[in-house]
Design an enzyme around this catalytic site. Structure first.
Site, PDB file in Angstrom:
ATOM      1  N   HIS A  63      58.906 -24.834  21.769  1.00  0.00           N
ATOM      2  CA  HIS A  63      59.645 -24.610  23.006  1.00  0.00           C
ATOM      3  C   HIS A  63      61.208 -25.310  23.213  1.00  0.00           C
ATOM      4  O   HIS A  63      60.923 -26.288  22.517  1.00  0.00           O
ATOM      5  CB  HIS A  63      58.838 -25.016  24.389  1.00  0.00           C
ATOM      6  CG  HIS A  63      57.896 -24.051  24.652  1.00  0.00           C
ATOM      7  ND1 HIS A  63      57.854 -23.220  25.786  1.00  0.00           N
ATOM      8  CD2 HIS A  63      56.695 -23.808  24.053  1.00  0.00           C
ATOM      9  CE1 HIS A  63      56.779 -22.462  25.863  1.00  0.00           C
ATOM     10  NE2 HIS A  63      55.955 -22.852  24.826  1.00  0.00           N
ATOM     11  N   PRO A  64      61.860 -24.687  23.529  1.00  0.00           N
ATOM     12  CA  PRO A  64      63.318 -25.280  23.710  1.00  0.00           C
ATOM     13  C   PRO A  64      63.419 -26.554  24.726  1.00  0.00           C
ATOM     14  O   PRO A  64      62.581 -26.230  25.730  1.00  0.00           O
ATOM     15  CB  PRO A  64      64.218 -24.129  24.143  1.00  0.00           C
ATOM     16  CG  PRO A  64      63.211 -23.213  24.937  1.00  0.00           C
ATOM     17  CD  PRO A  64      61.921 -23.465  24.344  1.00  0.00           C
ATOM     18  N   SER A  80      62.755 -17.244  27.420  1.00  0.00           N
ATOM     19  CA  SER A  80      63.274 -18.601  27.848  1.00  0.00           C
ATOM     20  C   SER A  80      64.649 -18.472  28.645  1.00  0.00           C
ATOM     21  O   SER A  80      64.802 -19.201  29.468  1.00  0.00           O
ATOM     22  CB  SER A  80      63.152 -19.289  26.682  1.00  0.00           C
ATOM     23  OG  SER A  80      61.969 -19.697  26.240  1.00  0.00           O
ATOM     24  N   GLU A  83      63.891 -17.355  32.247  1.00  0.00           N
ATOM     25  CA  GLU A  83      63.046 -18.225  32.918  1.00  0.00           C
ATOM     26  C   GLU A  83      63.968 -19.564  33.525  1.00  0.00           C
ATOM     27  O   GLU A  83      63.958 -19.861  34.495  1.00  0.00           O
ATOM     28  CB  GLU A  83      61.816 -18.891  32.233  1.00  0.00           C
ATOM     29  CG  GLU A  83      60.849 -17.477  31.836  1.00  0.00           C
ATOM     30  CD  GLU A  83      59.845 -17.778  30.540  1.00  0.00           C
ATOM     31  OE1 GLU A  83      59.140 -17.109  30.416  1.00  0.00           O
ATOM     32  OE2 GLU A  83      60.197 -18.982  29.863  1.00  0.00           O
ATOM     33  N   GLN A  84      64.677 -19.855  32.285  1.00  0.00           N
ATOM     34  CA  GLN A  84      65.732 -21.224  32.687  1.00  0.00           C
ATOM     35  C   GLN A  84      66.736 -20.575  33.713  1.00  0.00           C
ATOM     36  O   GLN A  84      67.055 -21.425  34.721  1.00  0.00           O
ATOM     37  CB  GLN A  84      66.403 -21.608  31.563  1.00  0.00           C
ATOM     38  CG  GLN A  84      65.317 -22.317  30.824  1.00  0.00           C
ATOM     39  CD  GLN A  84      65.832 -23.322  29.462  1.00  0.00           C
ATOM     40  OE1 GLN A  84      66.976 -23.749  30.006  1.00  0.00           O
ATOM     41  NE2 GLN A  84      65.077 -23.712  28.448  1.00  0.00           N
ATOM     42  N   PHE A 115      60.036 -31.488  26.898  1.00  0.00           N
ATOM     43  CA  PHE A 115      59.285 -31.368  28.132  1.00  0.00           C
ATOM     44  C   PHE A 115      59.122 -30.071  28.657  1.00  0.00           C
ATOM     45  O   PHE A 115      60.092 -29.090  28.301  1.00  0.00           O
ATOM     46  CB  PHE A 115      60.480 -31.854  29.268  1.00  0.00           C
ATOM     47  CG  PHE A 115      59.923 -31.678  30.593  1.00  0.00           C
ATOM     48  CD1 PHE A 115      58.936 -32.655  31.169  1.00  0.00           C
ATOM     49  CD2 PHE A 115      60.388 -30.649  31.377  1.00  0.00           C
ATOM     50  CE1 PHE A 115      58.507 -32.654  32.659  1.00  0.00           C
ATOM     51  CE2 PHE A 115      60.111 -30.794  32.737  1.00  0.00           C
ATOM     52  CZ  PHE A 115      58.864 -31.664  33.266  1.00  0.00           C
ATOM     53  N   ILE A 116      57.930 -29.413  29.002  1.00  0.00           N
ATOM     54  CA  ILE A 116      57.726 -28.086  29.092  1.00  0.00           C
ATOM     55  C   ILE A 116      56.939 -28.102  30.418  1.00  0.00           C
ATOM     56  O   ILE A 116      56.189 -28.779  30.785  1.00  0.00           O
ATOM     57  CB  ILE A 116      56.561 -27.646  28.278  1.00  0.00           C
ATOM     58  CG1 ILE A 116      56.990 -27.748  26.762  1.00  0.00           C
ATOM     59  CG2 ILE A 116      56.263 -26.146  28.394  1.00  0.00           C
ATOM     60  CD1 ILE A 116      56.044 -27.609  25.587  1.00  0.00           C
ATOM     61  N   ALA A 118      56.393 -24.670  33.522  1.00  0.00           N
ATOM     62  CA  ALA A 118      56.725 -23.172  33.964  1.00  0.00           C
ATOM     63  C   ALA A 118      57.505 -23.349  35.122  1.00  0.00           C
ATOM     64  O   ALA A 118      57.377 -23.939  36.162  1.00  0.00           O
ATOM     65  CB  ALA A 118      55.485 -22.718  34.556  1.00  0.00           C
TER      66      ALA A 118
END
Length: 165
Positions: A63-64, A80, A83-84, A115-116, A118
């Site tokens: 994950h970025p 991603s 989402e961001q 850090f992940i 949703a």
């Protein structure tokens, strides 16, 4: 029945850069048609949970960083990026960007993965508040929290790809 190649091609990126999850779910016979987001998510999540800790760590590490260098360089996956952007992370002030950069570095140093969270339905302030709270967790707690967030992200991605019934 959908072929293995088609299934992996379509769903191999639901868990960020981790097509092995879709491959194992298909190979285990866990995929049934009609494909629904709930059914596919259940099959993929079972594989993710059954993976070794090292494999799950690899998924987390795929994950970025939020608002990190990949976002700046335009190198996020399309999912991603959307989402961001939906959470406003593509429109940070210099001060906000500096805070995300500082927290990302501290978090990765402490836990060994980014850090992940949703981000759907969250704003910058919500994400920063969660970041600042979760960085105080122990590694086991944070590993479990991050893994749960990965599953939630996968569910949200599948909901945009498939019907429920």
């Amino acid at each position: 029945m959908i072929s293995r190649d088609d299934f992996v091609g379509r769903f191999g990126g639901v868990f960020e850069h981790s097509p092995f999850i879709a491959e194992r779910a298909y190979d285990a016979g866990a995929i049934a048609e009609p494909l629904t987001f709930g059914g596919v998510h259940a099959a993929l999540a079972r594989v993710f949970r059954a993976a070794s800790e090292a494999e799950r760590l690899g998924v987390l590490q795929a994950h970025p960083d939020l608002a990190g260098r990949l976002a700046i360089a335009g190198e996020l996956t399309e999912d991603s990026r959307k989402e961001q952007a939906g959470a406003g992370l593509d429109r940070l002030s210099p001060e906000e960007h500096a805070r995300f950069t500082e927290l990302n570095a501290a978090y990765v140093t402490k836990f060994g993965f980014p850090f992940i969270i949703a981000v759907k339905g969250l704003g910058k302030a919500d994400i920063l508040a969660a970041f600042e709270t979760r960085i105080g967790n122990g590694r086991d707690t944070e590993f479990a929290t991050a893994a749960a967030q990965v599953e939630k992200i996968a569910l949200l991605r599948l909901q945009s790809m498939l019907p429920e019934a």
